[in-house]
Design an enzyme around this catalytic site. Structure first.
Site, PDB file in Angstrom:
ATOM      1  N   TYR A 142     -22.716 -29.181   4.555  1.00 30.32           N
ATOM      2  CA  TYR A 142     -23.247 -29.983   3.582  1.00 30.32           C
ATOM      3  C   TYR A 142     -24.344 -29.357   2.525  1.00 30.32           C
ATOM      4  O   TYR A 142     -24.374 -29.744   1.599  1.00 30.32           O
ATOM      5  CB  TYR A 142     -23.635 -31.163   4.104  1.00 30.32           C
ATOM      6  N   LYS A 192     -16.847 -25.319  17.225  1.00 31.81           N
ATOM      7  CA  LYS A 192     -15.709 -24.284  17.177  1.00 31.81           C
ATOM      8  C   LYS A 192     -16.373 -23.119  17.696  1.00 31.81           C
ATOM      9  O   LYS A 192     -16.160 -22.308  16.663  1.00 31.81           O
ATOM     10  CB  LYS A 192     -15.199 -24.543  15.633  1.00 31.81           C
ATOM     11  N   ASP A 224     -11.835 -29.762  17.750  1.00 31.09           N
ATOM     12  CA  ASP A 224     -10.448 -30.337  17.317  1.00 31.09           C
ATOM     13  C   ASP A 224      -9.913 -30.773  18.931  1.00 31.09           C
ATOM     14  O   ASP A 224      -9.221 -31.928  18.549  1.00 31.09           O
ATOM     15  CB  ASP A 224      -9.542 -29.156  16.879  1.00 31.09           C
ATOM     16  N   ASP A 248     -19.092 -36.063  10.428  1.00 30.01           N
ATOM     17  CA  ASP A 248     -18.588 -36.917   9.623  1.00 30.01           C
ATOM     18  C   ASP A 248     -17.049 -37.512   9.883  1.00 30.01           C
ATOM     19  O   ASP A 248     -16.761 -38.719  10.025  1.00 30.01           O
ATOM     20  CB  ASP A 248     -18.631 -36.332   8.138  1.00 30.01           C
ATOM     21  N   ASP A 252     -15.543 -41.305  11.855  1.00 32.34           N
ATOM     22  CA  ASP A 252     -14.581 -42.107  11.202  1.00 32.34           C
ATOM     23  C   ASP A 252     -13.308 -42.233  12.067  1.00 32.34           C
ATOM     24  O   ASP A 252     -12.901 -43.414  12.484  1.00 32.34           O
ATOM     25  CB  ASP A 252     -14.014 -41.451   9.837  1.00 32.34           C
TER      26      ASP A 252
HETATM   27  C1  IPM Z   1     -20.600 -40.894   5.847  1.00 31.94           C
HETATM   28  C2  IPM Z   1     -20.057 -40.539   4.256  1.00 31.94           C
HETATM   29  C3  IPM Z   1     -20.851 -39.558   3.496  1.00 31.94           C
HETATM   30  C4  IPM Z   1     -20.669 -38.377   4.041  1.00 31.94           C
HETATM   31  C5  IPM Z   1     -20.403 -39.398   2.168  1.00 31.94           C
HETATM   32  C6  IPM Z   1     -20.485 -40.960   1.373  1.00 31.94           C
HETATM   33  C7  IPM Z   1     -21.323 -38.432   1.398  1.00 31.94           C
HETATM   34  O1  IPM Z   1     -18.618 -40.296   4.428  1.00 31.94           O
HETATM   35  O2  IPM Z   1     -21.642 -40.992   5.645  1.00 31.94           O
HETATM   36  O3  IPM Z   1     -19.982 -40.670   6.467  1.00 31.94           O
HETATM   37  O4  IPM Z   1     -19.861 -37.604   4.205  1.00 31.94           O
HETATM   38  O5  IPM Z   1     -21.569 -38.014   4.989  1.00 31.94           O
HETATM   39 MG    MG Z   2     -17.984 -40.134   6.550  1.00 27.25          MG
END
Ligand code: IPM
Ligand code: MG
Length: 367
Positions: A142, A192, A224, A248, A252
């Site tokens: 990042y 990884k 993975d 990240d 999710d």
């Molecule tokens: C998260 C989001 C952010 C990230 C974006 C909005 C920059 O996806 O907080 O998970 O990638 O960290």
């Molecule tokens: Mg995210």
């Protein structure tokens, strides 16, 4: 003693709608629990860009550095898709994380009993799920340099750099081991190491830190495989420690196991300030959800649970955090559902405000 201070940054999309409900919860704690916060509010993301031409003004950044905790809604939206990369709404969020040095991002994925049927996985695989992902938040790909798009031999080349120092890996690992000590004493580190040198270093450093936490059972997994295991048998995990980009993606994935992204809070913690509290920002894991913005449909629970995390991690109010989480569990058990939580059997979903109303009712009933 002065009241603890909170900076509220509702941001874009559904951010302001869900934050309105959080403000009512904050007011409730002031009125009913004698827990009063000095609340200020400011702009971030597209909302800040519209007013200032940047997604986070220097003044707002300075305020964020001074308060005891920041609560953020969401950033981004289609209106800002074509902006220059440097002023995109997301840059505001990333600037907050980087300049506040919020290196430990805690993303719990908990499956509420009442919602076990909403998961895309079979109920018995997710019922009772309670995992915590600790995502390194201020380094890795990042932020790594060099980065950019340049031209070589008439060909455009996009570059990002995955870079981790051992100090960066270590401080996040300590946060993850500390959490594991308070939970089931199991930590799985994901990288990884089979293809990335940064992954080899990651594994080495986490193993070294383990020496200070001998009671914690440490395992290592390629990220993975970790993604696969998260959907195959998520209950094998307690705490997961991973880097910024894998975190990240894996968070999710873990969030959706629980039925809806509208349920998941997060805490981003940094070093202790002079008053002993960690630098901190709390935000829902969901985004700005432009498809439902302004319709009163958004689920405020992720944002309210983020405030519960603030009570726990910034203000040492674990019992009040428990009270708020129990109120949410109660309304869900009683059948309260926003649109994102509607099953195939249908029914009339609650609006954002109505969900706030029933949670406030459950809080009143808890007294
Ligand atoms: C998260 C989001 C952010 C990230 C974006 C909005 C920059 O996806 O907080 O998970 O990638 O960290
Ligand atoms: Mg995210």
């Amino acid at each position: 003693m002065a009241n603890p201070s909170l900076l509220i940054l509702p941001g874009d999309g559904i951010g302001p709608e869900v934050m309105t409900e959080v403000k009512r919860i904050i007011d409730w704690f002031g009125a009913k629990r004698d827990l009063t916060f000095d609340v200020s509010e400011d702009l971030v993301g597209g909302a800040a860009y519209d007013k200032h031409g940047v997604p986070l003004s220097d003044e707002t950044m300075a305020k964020a550095q001074e308060v005891d905790a920041v609560l953020l809604g969401a950033v981004g939206g289609p209106a800002y898709d074509n902006l220059d990369f440097s002023v995109k709404p997301e840059r505001g969020l990333l600037r907050l994380r980087k300049e506040m040095d919020l290196f430990a991002n805690l993303r719990p994925a908990q499956c509420f009993d009442a919602l076990a049927d909403f998961s895309s996985l079979k109920k018995d695989i997710v019922a009772g799920l309670d995992i915590m992902i600790v995502r390194e938040l201020t380094s890795g790909v990042y932020f790594g340099e060099p980065r950019g798009i340049h031209t070589e031999d008439n060909m455009r080349v996009g570059v990002n750099t995955q870079r981790y120092t051992e100090a960066e890996i270590e401080r996040g690992a300590r946060a993850a081991f500390e959490l594991a000590m308070k939970r089931d004493k199991k930590l799985c580190s994901m990288e990884k190491a089979n293809v990335m040198e940064s992954g080899i270093l990651w594994r080495d450093v986490v193993t070294e830190v383990h020496a200070d936490y001998p009671e914690v059972a440490l395992s290592h997994m390629y990220a993975d495989n970790g993604a696969m295991q998260l959907v195959r048998a998520p209950k094998q995990f307690d705490v997961i420690y991973t880097d910024n980009l894998f975190g990240d993606i894996l968070s999710d994935c873990a969030a959706m196991l629980t039925g809806s992204l509208g349920m998941l809070p997060s805490a981003s913690l940094g070093l202790p300030m002079a008053n002993g509290r960690p630098k901190a920002m709390y935000e829902p894991v969901h985004g700005s959800a432009p498809d439902i913005t302004g319709q009163g449909k958004a689920n405020p629970i992720a944002c309210i649970l983020s405030f519960a995390m603030a009570l726990r991690y910034s203000f040492d109010q674990g019992a009040e955090a428990d009270r708020l989480e129990a109120a949410i569990e109660k309304v869900l058990a009683d059948g309260a559902r926003t649109a994102d939580l509607m099953g195939p059997e249908g029914g009339t979903p609650l609006s954002t405000t109505q969900m706030g109303d029933v949670i406030l009712g459950a809080l009143d009933a808890s007294l």
